[in-house]
Design an enzyme around this catalytic site. Structure first.
Site, PDB file in Angstrom:
ATOM      1  CB  ALA A  63      -1.675 -24.937 -54.949  1.00 56.44           C
ATOM      2  N   GLY A 108      -5.170 -20.412 -55.416  1.00 55.15           N
ATOM      3  CA  GLY A 108      -4.294 -19.696 -55.127  1.00 55.15           C
ATOM      4  C   GLY A 108      -4.161 -18.896 -56.756  1.00 55.15           C
ATOM      5  CD  GLU A 111      -5.113 -17.939 -51.476  1.00 57.27           C
ATOM      6  OE1 GLU A 111      -3.994 -19.067 -52.514  1.00 57.27           O
ATOM      7  OE2 GLU A 111      -5.332 -17.639 -50.744  1.00 57.27           O
ATOM      8  CD  GLU A 131      -8.097 -21.400 -51.652  1.00 55.61           C
ATOM      9  OE1 GLU A 131      -9.243 -21.301 -51.756  1.00 55.61           O
ATOM     10  OE2 GLU A 131      -6.827 -21.009 -51.812  1.00 55.61           O
TER      11      GLU A 131
END
Ligand code: HXC
Length: 265
Positions: A63, A108, A111, A131
């Site tokens: 992200a 992300g 993910e 993260e």
């Protein structure tokens, strides 16, 4: 910033293309990906989807940290939910999905790869949930999908440390299905996708639906669904073609459903 969709016969390749070759996943990029997935899911001529990143450095480096830096709690929730919507669209895509991981798959990015059915990677690929190094836990499904994929012990180690896992270790842990030299990754992903696409599309979709219940930890519902989908296949053109071809000692030809012209983008 773009999400490119390329179709070749029954395989759609979706390429993330953003920010300095690292394919950072800003909100706009996620929106584009979600739109592409929604369009492709309505097109039954797409029998297998490959998700990859542009360039040679990254599948996706996560992200957008700049975008996240000043989020409030409600904005953080919306950010998590947007990522969940995209990962769920991949996981719930009605036909198989393959992540072709051509470099970093971080946060992300990892993910999204974890939401695909199968992960192929280059020898240089690295995957991580970093993260906690940024003061946040994983927020786009990593706590659930990594834990399910490799078990709580290894997932705990990777999520609590945030360390980057190189391709060989990711292969041993079962995160990657296979690892290839970079110049062969897309060829191998396409070969695999075409192998899947040559099979009965409705049978493959039925298998994916039943397997999703195993992944969701619902084995009784999974067996009931498996039996119902197995039974429903009898009398269909694909079941007849598959079994007739076997008995006639020839390769089956599965024509599948016709695409809906309105759904084609
Ligand atoms: C914003 C990023 C970024 C990211 C890299 N950049 N990753 N910007 N968000 N995720 C920017 C850098 O700030 C830098 O900008 C430029 O891209 C190039 O990065 P470098 O670090 O100089 O490149 P390199 O040395 O090749 O290292 C590549 C890298 C590293 C290993 C990918 O950049 C890195 O560790 N990035 C962060 C990865 C990460 O933590 N991802 C998880 C994010 S959290 P400038 O302006 O200096 O050129 C996440 C949460 C998801 O994904 C859930 C949310 C709810």
């Amino acid at each position: 910033m773009a999400v490119d969709v390329l179709r070749h016969r029954h395989v759609a390749t979706v390429t993330l293309d953003a920010a300095a070759g690292l394919n950072v996943l800003a909100r706009d990029q996620l929106g584009l990906l979600l739109d592409a997935l929604r369009g492709l899911r309505e097109d039954p001529s797409v029998r297998c989807l490959i998700l990859t990143g542009a360039g040679t450095k990254a599948f996706a480096a996560g992200a957008d940290i700049r975008e996240m830096a000043d989020l409030t709690e409600p904005e953080g929730l919306a950010y998590a939910r947007l990522g969940h919507a995209v990962a769920n669209a991949l996981e719930g895509f009605p036909r198989p999905t393959i992540a072709a991981i051509n470099g970093y798959a971080l946060g992300g990015g990892s993910e999204l790869a974890l939401a695909c059915d199968i992960r192929l990677a280059t020898e240089e690929a690295q995957i991580a949930q970093p993260e906690v190094m940024l003061g946040i836990p994983p927020g786009w499904g990593g706590t659930q999908r990594l834990t399910r994929l490799i078990g709580p012990g290894f997932a705990a180690e990777l999520i609590y440390t945030g360390r980057r896992v190189k391709a060989g270790e990711a292969l041993r842990l079962g995160i990657f299905n296979a690892v290839y030299p970079a110049d062969r990754l897309m060829e191998e992903a396409t070969l695999l996708a075409e192998q899947i696409a040559a099979n009965s599309p409705s049978a493959v979709s039925a298998a994916k639906r039943a397997m999703a219940l195993a992944v969701a930890g619902q084995p009784d519902a999974g067996l009931a669904t498996e039996a119902a989908l197995f039974a429903a296949q009898f009398g269909t053109a694909e079941q007849r073609e598959g079994m007739t071809a076997f008995l006639e000692k020839r390769k089956p030809v599965f024509t599948g459903a016709e695409p809906d012209p309105k759904a084609i983008r």
